[in-house]
Design an enzyme around this catalytic site. Structure first.
Site: not given
Length: 504
Positions: A128, A158, A230-232, A288-289, A291
Protein backbone atom coordinates in the site's frame (compact mmCIF):
# COMPACT_ATOMS: atom_id res chain seq x y z
CA UNK A 1 -15.55 4.29 17.67
CA UNK A 2 -12.44 2.16 17.68
CA UNK A 3 -11.42 0.69 14.35
CA UNK A 4 -8.61 -1.27 12.79
CA UNK A 5 -6.73 1.00 10.40
CA UNK A 6 -4.21 -0.28 7.91
CA UNK A 7 -1.01 1.65 8.54
CA UNK A 8 -1.21 3.57 5.32
CA UNK A 9 1.62 5.73 4.08
CA UNK A 10 1.43 9.37 5.07
CA UNK A 11 -0.12 11.50 2.30
CA UNK A 12 1.11 15.06 1.92
CA UNK A 13 2.51 15.29 5.43
CA UNK A 14 1.25 18.32 7.35
CA UNK A 15 3.56 20.51 9.43
CA UNK A 16 4.40 18.86 12.75
CA UNK A 17 4.20 20.85 15.97
CA UNK A 18 6.44 19.86 18.86
CA UNK A 19 4.64 18.94 22.05
CA UNK A 20 6.23 19.13 25.50
CA UNK A 21 6.33 15.81 27.33
CA UNK A 22 6.60 15.54 31.09
CA UNK A 23 9.44 13.37 32.37
CA UNK A 24 9.80 11.74 35.74
CA UNK A 25 12.74 13.08 37.73
CA UNK A 26 15.67 10.69 38.08
CA UNK A 27 18.16 11.24 40.91
CA UNK A 28 21.52 12.46 39.68
CA UNK A 29 23.97 9.64 39.21
CA UNK A 30 21.31 6.91 39.50
CA UNK A 31 22.07 3.94 37.22
CA UNK A 32 19.86 3.43 34.19
CA UNK A 33 17.47 0.47 34.55
CA UNK A 34 18.73 -2.66 32.82
CA UNK A 35 16.10 -4.80 31.07
CA UNK A 36 16.61 -8.44 30.20
CA UNK A 37 17.87 -8.78 26.63
CA UNK A 38 19.39 -5.33 26.46
CA UNK A 39 23.02 -4.41 26.47
CA UNK A 40 24.75 -4.19 29.86
CA UNK A 41 24.14 -0.44 30.02
CA UNK A 42 20.39 -0.85 29.34
CA UNK A 43 20.65 0.77 25.89
CA UNK A 44 19.67 -0.23 22.37
CA UNK A 45 22.08 2.36 20.94
CA UNK A 46 24.69 -0.05 19.55
CA UNK A 47 22.05 -2.17 17.85
CA UNK A 48 20.21 0.85 16.43
CA UNK A 49 23.45 2.34 15.09
CA UNK A 50 24.14 -0.90 13.25
CA UNK A 51 20.62 -1.21 11.78
CA UNK A 52 19.66 2.35 10.84
CA UNK A 53 21.67 2.47 7.55
CA UNK A 54 19.66 -0.49 6.19
CA UNK A 55 16.30 1.21 6.77
CA UNK A 56 15.09 3.55 4.02
CA UNK A 57 12.32 6.03 3.45
CA UNK A 58 10.01 5.44 0.50
CA UNK A 59 8.54 8.35 -1.43
CA UNK A 60 6.00 7.49 -4.11
CA UNK A 61 3.96 9.77 -6.32
CA UNK A 62 1.18 9.40 -8.84
CA UNK A 63 -0.55 11.77 -11.19
CA UNK A 64 -3.79 12.85 -9.58
CA UNK A 65 -6.78 13.03 -11.96
CA UNK A 66 -7.85 16.58 -12.66
CA UNK A 67 -11.40 17.50 -11.87
CA UNK A 68 -13.70 17.71 -14.88
CA UNK A 69 -10.85 16.75 -17.18
CA UNK A 70 -11.77 17.12 -20.87
CA UNK A 71 -10.69 14.73 -23.62
CA UNK A 72 -7.31 15.61 -25.06
CA UNK A 73 -7.52 18.27 -27.74
CA UNK A 74 -11.01 19.43 -26.73
CA UNK A 75 -11.10 23.09 -25.70
CA UNK A 76 -13.62 24.72 -23.33
CA UNK A 77 -16.69 26.20 -24.96
CA UNK A 78 -15.97 29.79 -26.13
CA UNK A 79 -18.69 32.43 -25.79
CA UNK A 80 -20.36 33.31 -29.08
CA UNK A 81 -19.42 36.69 -30.59
CA UNK A 82 -20.23 38.32 -33.92
CA UNK A 83 -17.87 37.23 -36.75
CA UNK A 84 -14.64 39.27 -36.76
CA UNK A 85 -15.12 40.48 -33.18
CA UNK A 86 -11.79 41.14 -31.38
CA UNK A 87 -13.23 39.36 -28.33
CA UNK A 88 -13.33 36.09 -30.31
CA UNK A 89 -9.52 36.02 -30.71
CA UNK A 90 -8.99 37.21 -27.14
CA UNK A 91 -11.04 34.41 -25.55
CA UNK A 92 -9.56 31.76 -27.88
CA UNK A 93 -6.01 32.74 -26.84
CA UNK A 94 -7.05 32.89 -23.17
CA UNK A 95 -8.52 29.36 -23.10
CA UNK A 96 -5.58 27.91 -25.04
CA UNK A 97 -3.08 29.34 -22.53
CA UNK A 98 -5.18 28.15 -19.59
CA UNK A 99 -5.11 24.55 -20.85
CA UNK A 100 -1.41 24.58 -21.70
CA UNK A 101 -0.27 26.27 -18.46
CA UNK A 102 -2.37 24.19 -16.08
CA UNK A 103 0.10 22.20 -13.93
CA UNK A 104 -0.37 18.46 -13.49
CA UNK A 105 -1.22 17.62 -9.90
CA UNK A 106 0.59 14.81 -8.13
CA UNK A 107 -0.28 12.88 -5.01
CA UNK A 108 2.70 12.04 -2.81
CA UNK A 109 3.00 9.30 -0.20
CA UNK A 110 5.69 8.50 2.33
CA UNK A 111 6.49 5.17 3.91
CA UNK A 112 9.36 2.96 5.01
CA UNK A 113 11.34 -0.02 3.76
CA UNK A 114 14.56 -1.93 4.30
CA UNK A 115 17.39 -3.32 2.16
CA UNK A 116 17.67 -7.12 2.07
CA UNK A 117 20.31 -7.44 -0.68
CA UNK A 118 23.03 -4.77 -0.83
CA UNK A 119 24.71 -6.23 -3.92
CA UNK A 120 21.59 -6.28 -6.10
CA UNK A 121 19.75 -3.40 -4.43
CA UNK A 122 16.57 -5.19 -3.33
CA UNK A 123 14.29 -3.27 -0.96
CA UNK A 124 11.18 -4.60 0.84
CA UNK A 125 8.20 -2.41 1.74
CA UNK A 126 4.39 -2.57 1.97
CA UNK A 127 2.23 -2.85 -1.13
CA UNK A 128 0.00 0.00 0.00
CA UNK A 129 3.02 2.32 0.21
CA UNK A 130 3.73 2.02 -3.52
CA UNK A 131 0.34 0.97 -4.87
CA UNK A 132 -0.61 2.78 -8.11
CA UNK A 133 2.60 4.85 -7.93
CA UNK A 134 3.97 6.34 -11.15
CA UNK A 135 7.30 7.13 -9.56
CA UNK A 136 9.06 5.60 -6.52
CA UNK A 137 12.09 7.06 -4.77
CA UNK A 138 14.17 5.33 -2.11
CA UNK A 139 15.82 7.73 0.35
CA UNK A 140 18.84 6.39 2.25
CA UNK A 141 19.83 7.39 5.77
CA UNK A 142 22.25 10.04 4.42
CA UNK A 143 19.40 11.57 2.31
CA UNK A 144 20.67 10.07 -0.96
CA UNK A 145 17.68 9.82 -3.35
CA UNK A 146 17.55 6.86 -5.75
CA UNK A 147 14.81 6.07 -8.28
CA UNK A 148 13.39 2.60 -7.66
CA UNK A 149 11.91 -0.04 -9.93
CA UNK A 150 8.91 -2.05 -8.77
CA UNK A 151 9.86 -5.72 -9.10
CA UNK A 152 6.56 -7.13 -7.87
CA UNK A 153 3.81 -6.69 -5.28
CA UNK A 154 1.25 -8.79 -3.45
CA UNK A 155 -1.97 -7.27 -2.11
CA UNK A 156 -2.93 -10.38 -0.11
CA UNK A 157 0.02 -10.00 2.27
CA UNK A 158 0.57 -6.26 1.60
CA UNK A 159 4.18 -6.74 0.48
CA UNK A 160 6.18 -5.20 -2.36
CA UNK A 161 9.73 -5.66 -3.65
CA UNK A 162 11.71 -2.77 -5.14
CA UNK A 163 15.11 -2.63 -6.83
CA UNK A 164 17.56 0.26 -6.91
CA UNK A 165 20.72 0.68 -8.96
CA UNK A 166 23.47 2.79 -7.42
CA UNK A 167 27.22 2.92 -6.84
CA UNK A 168 26.48 4.20 -3.35
CA UNK A 169 27.47 1.64 -0.69
CA UNK A 170 24.40 -0.10 0.74
CA UNK A 171 23.84 -1.94 4.01
CA UNK A 172 21.48 -4.94 4.13
CA UNK A 173 19.78 -6.76 6.99
CA UNK A 174 18.83 -10.47 7.09
CA UNK A 175 15.48 -12.08 7.78
CA UNK A 176 15.16 -13.92 11.07
CA UNK A 177 12.86 -16.67 12.33
CA UNK A 178 9.55 -15.12 13.37
CA UNK A 179 8.31 -18.47 14.70
CA UNK A 180 11.04 -18.32 17.34
CA UNK A 181 9.65 -15.10 18.80
CA UNK A 182 7.75 -15.44 22.05
CA UNK A 183 5.27 -13.14 23.73
CA UNK A 184 7.35 -10.80 25.88
CA UNK A 185 10.47 -10.77 23.66
CA UNK A 186 12.06 -7.37 23.02
CA UNK A 187 11.80 -5.87 19.51
CA UNK A 188 12.93 -2.69 17.78
CA UNK A 189 10.84 -0.92 15.13
CA UNK A 190 12.57 1.48 12.73
CA UNK A 191 10.79 3.62 10.16
CA UNK A 192 9.70 7.00 8.85
CA UNK A 193 6.77 8.13 11.04
CA UNK A 194 4.93 11.20 9.72
CA UNK A 195 7.77 11.80 7.25
CA UNK A 196 10.22 12.70 10.01
CA UNK A 197 12.93 10.28 8.85
CA UNK A 198 14.60 7.31 10.51
CA UNK A 199 13.10 6.82 13.97
CA UNK A 200 13.70 3.98 16.44
CA UNK A 201 11.14 2.67 18.93
CA UNK A 202 11.33 -0.31 21.27
CA UNK A 203 8.72 -2.64 22.71
CA UNK A 204 7.85 -6.29 23.13
CA UNK A 205 5.91 -8.94 21.25
CA UNK A 206 2.43 -8.52 22.74
CA UNK A 207 0.74 -11.41 20.91
CA UNK A 208 1.17 -13.79 17.99
CA UNK A 209 -1.06 -15.06 15.19
CA UNK A 210 -3.40 -12.08 15.26
CA UNK A 211 -6.26 -11.99 12.76
CA UNK A 212 -7.39 -8.43 12.00
CA UNK A 213 -9.40 -9.27 8.84
CA UNK A 214 -6.86 -7.53 6.61
CA UNK A 215 -6.54 -10.47 4.21
CA UNK A 216 -6.83 -14.24 3.77
CA UNK A 217 -3.43 -14.95 5.34
CA UNK A 218 -3.65 -12.88 8.52
CA UNK A 219 -1.04 -14.10 11.00
CA UNK A 220 0.30 -10.88 12.47
CA UNK A 221 2.76 -10.26 15.26
CA UNK A 222 1.37 -7.69 17.68
CA UNK A 223 3.69 -5.23 19.41
CA UNK A 224 3.51 -2.25 21.75
CA UNK A 225 6.49 -0.59 20.04
CA UNK A 226 5.29 2.78 18.78
CA UNK A 227 4.16 2.49 15.14
CA UNK A 228 2.57 5.45 13.35
CA UNK A 229 1.62 6.55 9.86
CA UNK A 230 4.72 6.43 7.71
CA UNK A 231 6.13 3.41 9.56
CA UNK A 232 4.41 1.16 7.01
CA UNK A 233 6.90 -1.18 5.35
CA UNK A 234 9.55 -0.62 8.00
CA UNK A 235 11.28 -3.54 9.72
CA UNK A 236 10.78 -4.97 13.19
CA UNK A 237 14.01 -6.42 14.57
CA UNK A 238 14.87 -8.95 17.23
CA UNK A 239 17.87 -8.27 19.47
CA UNK A 240 20.14 -10.15 17.05
CA UNK A 241 19.48 -7.48 14.43
CA UNK A 242 17.35 -9.78 12.26
CA UNK A 243 14.06 -8.74 10.63
CA UNK A 244 11.29 -10.77 12.22
CA UNK A 245 8.39 -8.61 11.00
CA UNK A 246 7.32 -5.89 8.56
CA UNK A 247 5.24 -3.17 10.23
CA UNK A 248 1.97 -2.76 8.37
CA UNK A 249 -1.03 -1.79 10.51
CA UNK A 250 -2.14 -0.15 13.74
CA UNK A 251 -5.22 -0.44 15.93
CA UNK A 252 -6.26 3.05 16.92
CA UNK A 253 -9.36 5.15 17.66
CA UNK A 254 -7.47 8.33 16.76
CA UNK A 255 -5.12 7.35 13.92
CA UNK A 256 -2.06 7.65 16.16
CA UNK A 257 -0.17 4.99 18.06
CA UNK A 258 -1.88 3.60 21.16
CA UNK A 259 0.58 0.77 21.62
CA UNK A 260 -1.16 -1.79 19.40
CA UNK A 261 0.70 -2.36 16.15
CA UNK A 262 0.87 -5.29 13.76
CA UNK A 263 3.70 -6.72 11.69
CA UNK A 264 3.79 -9.35 8.93
CA UNK A 265 5.87 -12.30 10.23
CA UNK A 266 9.20 -12.72 8.47
CA UNK A 267 8.60 -16.41 7.80
CA UNK A 268 5.59 -15.48 5.67
CA UNK A 269 7.36 -12.52 4.06
CA UNK A 270 10.47 -14.51 3.10
CA UNK A 271 8.54 -16.80 0.79
CA UNK A 272 6.51 -13.99 -0.79
CA UNK A 273 9.62 -11.86 -1.37
CA UNK A 274 11.46 -14.82 -2.92
CA UNK A 275 8.59 -15.38 -5.38
CA UNK A 276 8.39 -11.69 -6.27
CA UNK A 277 12.13 -11.76 -6.91
CA UNK A 278 12.00 -14.88 -9.09
CA UNK A 279 8.69 -14.38 -10.93
CA UNK A 280 7.62 -10.77 -10.37
CA UNK A 281 4.45 -12.14 -8.76
CA UNK A 282 3.36 -14.71 -6.21
CA UNK A 283 2.76 -18.38 -7.03
CA UNK A 284 0.70 -19.83 -4.21
CA UNK A 285 -0.58 -23.32 -3.70
CA UNK A 286 -4.30 -23.94 -4.19
CA UNK A 287 -6.53 -26.73 -2.91
CA UNK A 288 -9.91 -25.74 -4.36
CA UNK A 289 -12.18 -25.86 -1.33
CA UNK A 290 -14.33 -23.46 0.67
CA UNK A 291 -13.90 -24.04 4.38
CA UNK A 292 -15.41 -23.05 7.70
CA UNK A 293 -14.48 -23.37 11.37
CA UNK A 294 -15.19 -26.54 13.34
CA UNK A 295 -17.30 -25.61 16.36
CA UNK A 296 -17.76 -27.96 19.35
CA UNK A 297 -21.30 -28.72 18.12
CA UNK A 298 -20.05 -29.60 14.63
CA UNK A 299 -17.24 -31.74 16.07
CA UNK A 300 -19.71 -33.63 18.26
CA UNK A 301 -22.12 -34.26 15.39
CA UNK A 302 -19.24 -35.61 13.26
CA UNK A 303 -17.76 -37.69 16.06
CA UNK A 304 -14.51 -35.75 15.71
CA UNK A 305 -12.24 -35.81 18.79
CA UNK A 306 -11.71 -32.16 19.69
CA UNK A 307 -12.90 -29.21 17.59
CA UNK A 308 -9.81 -28.82 15.43
CA UNK A 309 -9.31 -28.76 11.66
CA UNK A 310 -11.02 -27.05 8.72
CA UNK A 311 -14.48 -28.21 7.62
CA UNK A 312 -14.90 -28.42 3.85
CA UNK A 313 -18.17 -26.63 2.98
CA UNK A 314 -17.84 -27.06 -0.80
CA UNK A 315 -15.36 -28.31 -3.38
CA UNK A 316 -14.51 -26.47 -6.61
CA UNK A 317 -15.35 -28.54 -9.67
CA UNK A 318 -12.21 -29.80 -11.43
CA UNK A 319 -10.02 -28.32 -8.66
CA UNK A 320 -7.18 -30.27 -7.00
CA UNK A 321 -9.36 -31.38 -4.07
CA UNK A 322 -12.20 -32.57 -6.32
CA UNK A 323 -9.82 -34.55 -8.52
CA UNK A 324 -8.30 -36.21 -5.44
CA UNK A 325 -11.67 -37.16 -3.96
CA UNK A 326 -12.04 -34.68 -1.10
CA UNK A 327 -15.74 -34.11 -0.37
CA UNK A 328 -17.93 -31.51 1.29
CA UNK A 329 -18.24 -32.50 4.94
CA UNK A 330 -14.65 -33.71 5.23
CA UNK A 331 -12.60 -32.12 8.00
CA UNK A 332 -8.99 -31.48 7.03
CA UNK A 333 -6.87 -32.23 10.11
CA UNK A 334 -3.42 -32.49 8.49
CA UNK A 335 -1.90 -31.11 5.29
CA UNK A 336 1.48 -32.39 4.13
CA UNK A 337 2.26 -33.55 7.66
CA UNK A 338 1.36 -30.19 9.26
CA UNK A 339 -1.35 -30.13 11.92
CA UNK A 340 -4.38 -27.99 11.06
CA UNK A 341 -5.38 -26.97 14.57
CA UNK A 342 -7.75 -24.24 13.34
CA UNK A 343 -9.45 -23.27 10.10
CA UNK A 344 -7.27 -20.19 9.41
CA UNK A 345 -4.11 -22.28 9.32
CA UNK A 346 -5.12 -24.33 6.25
CA UNK A 347 -5.04 -21.48 3.65
CA UNK A 348 -1.58 -20.42 4.86
CA UNK A 349 -0.17 -23.95 4.80
CA UNK A 350 -1.60 -24.64 1.34
CA UNK A 351 -0.35 -21.31 -0.02
CA UNK A 352 3.20 -22.13 1.11
CA UNK A 353 3.17 -25.54 -0.61
CA UNK A 354 5.09 -26.04 -3.89
CA UNK A 355 2.84 -26.08 -6.94
CA UNK A 356 2.35 -29.50 -8.59
CA UNK A 357 3.63 -31.26 -5.46
CA UNK A 358 1.66 -34.36 -4.42
CA UNK A 359 0.97 -34.07 -0.69
CA UNK A 360 -0.86 -36.29 1.82
CA UNK A 361 -4.02 -34.71 3.25
CA UNK A 362 -5.57 -36.30 6.32
CA UNK A 363 -9.34 -35.86 6.57
CA UNK A 364 -11.99 -36.98 9.02
CA UNK A 365 -14.87 -38.59 7.13
CA UNK A 366 -17.85 -40.43 8.58
CA UNK A 367 -16.30 -41.19 11.92
CA UNK A 368 -12.76 -42.11 10.92
CA UNK A 369 -9.54 -40.60 9.61
CA UNK A 370 -8.22 -41.32 6.14
CA UNK A 371 -5.39 -39.95 4.01
CA UNK A 372 -5.83 -38.65 0.45
CA UNK A 373 -3.04 -37.71 -1.96
CA UNK A 374 -3.61 -34.29 -3.55
CA UNK A 375 -1.57 -32.54 -6.24
CA UNK A 376 -1.34 -28.86 -5.27
CA UNK A 377 -2.65 -26.39 -7.87
CA UNK A 378 -1.73 -22.74 -8.47
CA UNK A 379 -3.95 -20.09 -6.88
CA UNK A 380 -3.10 -17.32 -9.34
CA UNK A 381 -3.89 -19.54 -12.34
CA UNK A 382 -7.23 -20.46 -10.75
CA UNK A 383 -8.02 -16.78 -10.20
CA UNK A 384 -7.27 -15.97 -13.85
CA UNK A 385 -9.60 -18.76 -14.95
CA UNK A 386 -12.36 -17.55 -12.63
CA UNK A 387 -12.46 -20.84 -10.74
CA UNK A 388 -12.53 -19.32 -7.27
CA UNK A 389 -15.99 -17.88 -7.83
CA UNK A 390 -17.31 -21.16 -9.17
CA UNK A 391 -19.30 -23.38 -6.86
CA UNK A 392 -20.07 -27.08 -7.04
CA UNK A 393 -22.09 -28.04 -10.07
CA UNK A 394 -24.82 -30.61 -10.30
CA UNK A 395 -25.23 -31.75 -13.87
CA UNK A 396 -28.57 -33.47 -13.22
CA UNK A 397 -31.11 -30.71 -12.50
CA UNK A 398 -34.07 -32.15 -10.67
CA UNK A 399 -37.64 -31.71 -11.76
CA UNK A 400 -39.71 -29.61 -9.40
CA UNK A 401 -42.46 -31.41 -7.62
CA UNK A 402 -45.83 -29.70 -7.70
CA UNK A 403 -48.09 -29.02 -6.05
CA UNK A 404 -46.27 -28.16 -2.81
CA UNK A 405 -46.82 -30.45 0.13
CA UNK A 406 -48.04 -29.19 3.50
CA UNK A 407 -45.04 -27.74 5.39
CA UNK A 408 -43.39 -30.06 7.90
CA UNK A 409 -42.23 -28.62 11.24
CA UNK A 410 -38.95 -29.71 12.85
CA UNK A 411 -36.17 -28.01 14.83
CA UNK A 412 -38.30 -24.86 14.97
CA UNK A 413 -38.49 -24.61 11.17
CA UNK A 414 -41.22 -25.10 8.60
CA UNK A 415 -39.90 -27.15 5.67
CA UNK A 416 -41.30 -27.99 2.27
CA UNK A 417 -40.19 -29.24 -1.13
CA UNK A 418 -38.88 -26.77 -3.69
CA UNK A 419 -41.59 -25.61 -6.10
CA UNK A 420 -41.15 -23.38 -9.16
CA UNK A 421 -42.82 -20.55 -7.24
CA UNK A 422 -40.48 -20.89 -4.24
CA UNK A 423 -37.49 -21.28 -6.54
CA UNK A 424 -38.33 -17.95 -8.14
CA UNK A 425 -39.26 -16.23 -4.86
CA UNK A 426 -35.98 -17.13 -3.12
CA UNK A 427 -33.75 -17.05 -6.23
CA UNK A 428 -32.81 -20.74 -5.98
CA UNK A 429 -30.75 -22.10 -8.85
CA UNK A 430 -32.52 -24.52 -11.24
CA UNK A 431 -30.14 -27.38 -10.43
CA UNK A 432 -30.51 -27.05 -6.64
CA UNK A 433 -31.93 -30.09 -4.81
CA UNK A 434 -33.01 -30.23 -1.21
CA UNK A 435 -35.63 -29.00 1.24
CA UNK A 436 -36.49 -25.32 1.58
CA UNK A 437 -37.03 -23.48 4.87
CA UNK A 438 -40.16 -21.34 4.64
CA UNK A 439 -40.35 -20.14 8.25
CA UNK A 440 -38.15 -20.12 11.37
CA UNK A 441 -39.53 -19.69 14.89
CA UNK A 442 -37.96 -16.69 16.59
CA UNK A 443 -37.16 -18.52 19.84
CA UNK A 444 -35.78 -21.67 18.21
CA UNK A 445 -32.19 -22.96 18.15
CA UNK A 446 -32.37 -22.79 14.35
CA UNK A 447 -32.94 -19.04 14.59
CA UNK A 448 -30.06 -18.72 17.05
CA UNK A 449 -27.80 -20.44 14.50
CA UNK A 450 -28.83 -17.96 11.79
CA UNK A 451 -31.15 -20.07 9.66
CA UNK A 452 -33.90 -18.16 7.86
CA UNK A 453 -36.61 -18.50 5.24
CA UNK A 454 -35.19 -19.24 1.80
CA UNK A 455 -32.34 -21.43 3.06
CA UNK A 456 -32.13 -24.81 1.35
CA UNK A 457 -31.15 -27.85 3.44
CA UNK A 458 -29.11 -30.21 1.26
CA UNK A 459 -27.88 -32.73 3.84
CA UNK A 460 -28.68 -33.83 7.36
CA UNK A 461 -26.02 -35.85 9.16
CA UNK A 462 -23.96 -35.83 5.93
CA UNK A 463 -26.74 -37.64 4.05
CA UNK A 464 -28.76 -36.04 1.24
CA UNK A 465 -32.38 -35.01 1.82
CA UNK A 466 -34.99 -34.50 -0.88
CA UNK A 467 -38.21 -33.98 1.07
CA UNK A 468 -39.18 -32.70 4.54
CA UNK A 469 -39.83 -36.23 5.79
CA UNK A 470 -36.16 -37.06 5.16
CA UNK A 471 -35.13 -34.25 7.49
CA UNK A 472 -37.57 -35.33 10.20
CA UNK A 473 -36.43 -38.95 10.00
CA UNK A 474 -32.73 -38.12 10.24
CA UNK A 475 -33.28 -35.72 13.14
CA UNK A 476 -35.23 -38.44 14.96
CA UNK A 477 -32.45 -40.93 14.26
CA UNK A 478 -29.88 -38.55 15.73
CA UNK A 479 -31.99 -38.20 18.87
CA UNK A 480 -32.29 -41.97 19.20
CA UNK A 481 -28.49 -42.19 18.99
CA UNK A 482 -28.31 -39.71 21.90
CA UNK A 483 -26.48 -37.11 19.80
CA UNK A 484 -26.37 -33.62 21.23
CA UNK A 485 -26.66 -31.93 17.83
CA UNK A 486 -27.41 -32.65 14.18
CA UNK A 487 -25.32 -31.33 11.28
CA UNK A 488 -27.07 -29.59 8.39
CA UNK A 489 -25.53 -28.57 5.05
CA UNK A 490 -27.31 -25.36 4.06
CA UNK A 491 -27.25 -23.35 0.84
CA UNK A 492 -28.09 -19.65 0.88
CA UNK A 493 -28.04 -18.22 -2.65
CA UNK A 494 -24.99 -20.26 -3.59
CA UNK A 495 -23.18 -19.90 -0.27
CA UNK A 496 -22.72 -23.34 1.28
CA UNK A 497 -22.08 -23.84 4.99
CA UNK A 498 -22.51 -26.46 7.69
CA UNK A 499 -24.68 -25.65 10.69
CA UNK A 500 -24.87 -27.78 13.85
CA UNK A 501 -28.31 -27.52 15.50
CA UNK A 502 -28.47 -28.60 19.18
CA UNK A 503 -31.12 -31.23 19.85
CA UNK A 504 -31.67 -30.54 23.52
Amino acid sequence: MTSVAVGSALTLAAPVQAQAASQAAVPSGAPAPVAAGRAANGSFADLAEKLLPAVVNISSSQNAPQQQQRPQGQRPEIPQFPPGSPFEDFFRDFFDRQQQDQPQRKATSLGSGFIIDAKNGYVVTNNHVVQDADEITVILQDDTNIKAELVGKDSKTDLALLKIKTSHPLVAVPFGDSDAMRVGDWVLAIGNPFGLGGSVTAGIISARQRNIDAGPYDDFLQTDASINRGNSGGPMFNLNGEVIGINTAIFSPSGGSVGIGFAIPSNMAKQVVAQLKDYGKTRRGWLGVRIQAVTPEIAESLGLPGHKGALVASVTTDGPAAKAGIQAGDVVTKFDGKEIDEMRRLPRVVAESPIEKAVPVEVWRKGKAQTIQVKVGELEAAEEQGLLAAGPEDKQPPKDKAPAQKPTETLGMKLTTITPELRQQYEIKPEMKGVIVTEVAGNSTAAEKGLRAGDVILEVGQEEVRKPEDVTAKVQKAKEQSKKSVLLLVDRKGDLRFVAIPLS
